[in-house]
Design an enzyme around this catalytic site. Structure first.
Site, PDB file in Angstrom:
ATOM      1  CG  ASP A 257      -2.207   1.102   1.290  1.00 35.15           C
ATOM      2  OD1 ASP A 257      -1.714   1.568  -0.007  1.00 35.15           O
ATOM      3  OD2 ASP A 257      -3.048   0.661   1.658  1.00 35.15           O
TER       4      ASP A 257
HETATM    5  C1  BGC Z   1      -5.229   3.540  -0.115  1.00 32.88           C
HETATM    6  C2  BGC Z   1      -5.608   2.243  -1.107  1.00 32.88           C
HETATM    7  C3  BGC Z   1      -4.845   3.035  -2.393  1.00 32.88           C
HETATM    8  C4  BGC Z   1      -3.662   3.799  -1.986  1.00 32.88           C
HETATM    9  C5  BGC Z   1      -3.496   4.611  -3.747  1.00 32.88           C
HETATM   10  C6  BGC Z   1      -3.509   4.081  -0.283  1.00 32.88           C
HETATM   11  O1  BGC Z   1      -3.760   5.343   0.377  1.00 32.88           O
HETATM   12  O2  BGC Z   1      -4.792   3.156   1.287  1.00 32.88           O
HETATM   13  O3  BGC Z   1      -6.507   1.923  -0.923  1.00 32.88           O
HETATM   14  O4  BGC Z   1      -5.570   2.106  -3.555  1.00 32.88           O
HETATM   15  O5  BGC Z   1      -4.051   4.175  -1.744  1.00 32.88           O
HETATM   16  O6  BGC Z   1      -4.622   5.466  -4.116  1.00 32.88           O
END
Ligand code: BGC
Length: 766
Positions: A257
């Site tokens: 993530d």
């Molecule tokens: C989130 C993810 C997301 C990623 C990209 C993160 O902060 O937890 O779910 O896909 O950002 O935007």
């Protein structure tokens, strides 16, 4: 003779070599043409910088996988976009119902269709990987991202997730299931240590992911922010390699993530992630860290190559790699219709005393509450979608009913003069919040209420709640509890209309569970609409008018009060170092989350899991076991036949649910667990449908963590085929298992922190 042997030997060698050359995969050939630094740049995204070898840019993507451009290779950069309620890019796309509402349809075919459509939008807007679906478990009603997730139940989560992935990937783009694993809250999400015993992880938090991986083969998995039992998930080899790949057979890539695993604070974090099987560090910019870890011998070239190969293996399937000429013209109009249908199919009728709904299209309706204008299409953060419009509740209802014009104008003006907007970088339409108007302080509104109770036929009260990424909700007024003005509105509107013998309905445009105990007795009907995307107002009107007969069912329990929630005592965690943020959270209730807890510990709830009313009635009968091969272990199953009949007059669909009560020999078990479900087709009054449920042994098994075995214990099993998790009126089908069946052996992994025993964390029984 000797010569003959030599010739044969060489012939064999030649055959082996030529087979290898032919069988050698494209990605292996590419790997041999990459320098070390090119390999490392594939493993770490470009952050906010221009990715290497980007061919056709798409504005507003969440990230990239770097490409390669050297004298032998021309691999384009790949584009990654969120998210669970639709493609989140700078361009307008369809805002679909949020995950919880989609799951509330309990309709895997419909979710498949939605997945196909979202995937088509992604592909036609130039995306290679969709960062969705979100498959965490709704452990606690206050978790900020619950709206993105499907359910408190892992089987339902897994089946709905599998349909979504299959649909998205049918377009030839990748789906990324997230956030793997145990990321069930937002507070201090980047540094929170989740403490959980292996059985709970296996039976609850891992199970949905496993189903989606084995049934739908997603191209990618996004590992989660949190630590699990003391180690960042993205650095846990037992989770990302031993379970995900070795046990479940996942063959795709794992990405972190965004900024997860203290990646900028710990120079070896990126290397630790690669070593554990987390192939791609997002959004990136840690190539120097990887190089340093390699140079000091902490990260080997073999480990680097494994991850590069996994990424290349999927990269060569992507639209960008295959020079797909995306149109920027997906079928948005068709998708709008599908989004409307999907949202209406998921909305849940919680209460409908005296058949107060549906309303006649000629009826005069008084509509109260600021949510009629401040209607939320979805939550904030990466689960938000940049749609062109949102049909608010008042617009949807005005198109169908004779709404009270003075009230409509009052609320419009009140909204315009009191709204404050909430910043969200990707919200094309600002997200507004407005305090509810007070009847006691606002004479005009009070007078309008008095008049409308006389002149109109019924009242509708609207309530909305917003939530989003990075923050959990709170058990306070205005959040989980209604605030004073909202309660006052319900009391005063109900009193005024009841005095005239008129009905009052409430529409909930909310992100997740809120309190209903304090006010539900005052009103006649309640429609739980959740957040339906850009078509929210139209979907609500479809249900209120009866054009669509509600068939959604709860995928999460509405408890009587927040304190009844089994994780209430531990959420959102314990702040050890007193810096204001929780450092760890204990899954104190073990496997007893949601209805597993309420049914086992006899806690009365407001609305049980699986519950939802219809404008018609159904009867489920003739249930019987038609096949039982459970003795066969992993390949065994039990198959049940049942019949569902529409006993009313209005055409409708019924979600039929199969719960099983298993014997407790060594392992304690919830009273019931969902093991299968199916939604009927649209049945006219008097029509019926036979349904067959096939439940594999693995879906019935429990995890014995002392022996690392999935087992079916001997004894009597009761199967309840019902229309909700309230089984009190259902006569079960009984069958027995004579001796323990070992369904599957798992590795001895996922251990607890050294200082903990399972009994230290399962505090629910104390
Ligand atoms: C989130 C993810 C997301 C990623 C990209 C993160 O902060 O937890 O779910 O896909 O950002 O935007």
């Amino acid at each position: 003779m000797r010569n003959n042997f030599t010739t044969i030997f060489f012939l064999i060698l030649l055959t082996v070599f030529s087979c290898n050359a032919q069988g050698s995969r494209v990605e292996d050939q590419y790997l041999s043409k990459l320098t070390l630094m090119e390999k490392l740049s594939i493993l770490t995204g470009p952050g906010n910088y221009q990715p290497i070898n980007l061919k056709k840019p798409v504005s507003g993507v969440a990230g990239y996988i770097n490409g390669v451009l050297n004298q032998d290779l021309d691999l384009p950069a790949l584009k990654l976009a969120d998210g669970p309620a639709g493609v989140r890019i700078a361009q307008y796309t369809t805002a679909w119902p949020v995950g919880t509402l989609l799951a509330s349809t309990w309709d895997t075919e419909l979710v498949l269709e939605v997945g196909k459509a979202i995937g088509q939008e992604a592909k036609e807007f130039g995306i290679d990987f969709l960062l969705a679906p979100g498959m965490n478990i709704q452990r606690n009603p206050l978790a900020g991202r619950n709206f993105e997730y499907y359910s408190e139940d892992p089987l339902l989560t897994g089946k709905i997730g599998a349909s979504m992935v299959t649909g998205v990937q049918s377009n030839g783009i990748g789906s990324t299931i997230k956030h793997f694993v145990a990321n069930e809250s937002e507070t201090n999400r980047n540094y929170l240590n989740v403490v959980s015993d292996p059985r709970t992880l296996r039976e609850i938090y891992l199970r949905g992911f496993k189903i989606a991986i084995q049934e739908a083969k997603p191209w990618a998995v996004m590992s989660s922010y949190n630590l699990l039992n003391g180690t960042y998930v993205n650095q846990r080899k037992d989770v990302l390699t031993e379970i995900l790949r070795n046990e479940w057979g996942f063959s795709g890539l794992v990405m972190s993530d965004w900024y997860a695993g203290n990646v900028y604070g710990d120079p070896d974090s990126a290397a630790k992630q690669i070593k554990a099987g987390n192939d791609l560090i997002m959004p990136g910019l840690v190539i120097d860290h990887l190089r340093d870890s390699y140079e000091k011998g902490f990260l080997t070239e073999d480990e680097i190559d494994k991850s590069v190969l996994r990424i290349l293996n999927k990269a060569i399937k992507t639209p960008s790699y295959n020079s797909y000429n995306f149109s920027n013209k997906p079928e948005l109009e068709i998708h709008t219709k599908l989004a409307r249908r999907a949202g209406a199919e998921g909305m849940i009728l919680l209460k409908n005393d005296g058949f107060s709904l549906p309303l006649d299209s000629e009826s005069k309706v008084a509509i109260f509450g600021v949510a009629q204008n401040a209607t939320y299409k979805g939550g904030t953060g990466s689960g938000n979608v940049n749609s062109e419009y949102v049909i608010d509740i008042i617009t949807g209802l005005s198109n169908r009913f004779r709404v009270n014009p003075e009230l409509k104008t009052f609320y419009r003006n009140y909204f315009d003069s009191n709204k404050t907007s909430r910043p969200d970088p990707f919200a094309s339409i600002p997200i507004y919040s407005v305090d509810e108007a007070s009847f006691s302080k606002n004479k005009t509104l009070y007078n309008l209420l008095e008049e409308s109770a006389v002149s109109d036929d019924s009242a509708i009260i609207t309530i909305s709640r917003q939530a989003g990424e990075g923050q959990d909700r709170q058990n306070i007024r205005g959040e989980y509890l209604l605030n004073e003005n909202e309660l006052e509105m319900i009391i005063m509107v109900s009193k005024a209309f009841k005095e005239q013998n008129k009905k009052v309905s409430v529409i909930l445009n909310i992100d997740g569970v809120i309190d209903t105990t304090q006010w539900s007795g005052s009103v006649d009907s309640i429609l739980l609409a959740y957040m339906g995307g850009q078509e929210t107002g139209n979907q609500i009107a479809d249900i209120i008018s009866g054009d669509v007969n509600p068939s959604g069912k709860l995928t999460q329990t509405f408890p009587k009060k927040y304190d009844d929630v089994p994780s209430a005592k531990t959420f959102p965690g314990v702040d050890v170092n007193k810096d204001g943020d929780p450092d760890y959270i204990i899954n104190n209730e073990g496997i007893y989350i949601g209805y597993r807890y309420y049914t086992t510990f006899d806690k009365e709830v407001s609305y049980p899991f699986g519950f939802g009313l219809s404008y018609t009635t159904f009867d489920i009968s003739g249930s019987k076991i038609v096949k039982n091969t459970l003795e066969g272990g992993e390949s065994g199953l039990i198959s049940i036949l049942t019949n569902v009949i529409n006993t009313g007059e209005i055409p409708g669909k019924e979600v039929t649910q199969v719960y099983i009560k298993s014997p407790e020999v060594k392992l304690d078990k919830p009273v019931i667990e969902l093991k299968s479900f199916k939604k009927t087709k649209l049945l006219k009054g008097g029509d019926s449908e036979d349904l067959i449920f096939e439940i594999p042994a693995m879906d019935m098994a429990s995890f014995d963590m002392d022996r690392n075995l999935w087992i079916l214990e001997p004894g009597e099993y009761s199967i309840y085929i019902t229309s909700s998790s309230d089984i009190s009126k259902t006569v079960p089908i009984i069958f027995s298992i004579k001796k323990e069946i070992i369904v599957n052996e798992a590795g001895d992994i996922l251990s607890l922190q050294e200082d903990l025993k399972p009994s230290d964390i399962l505090s629910i029984f104390k």
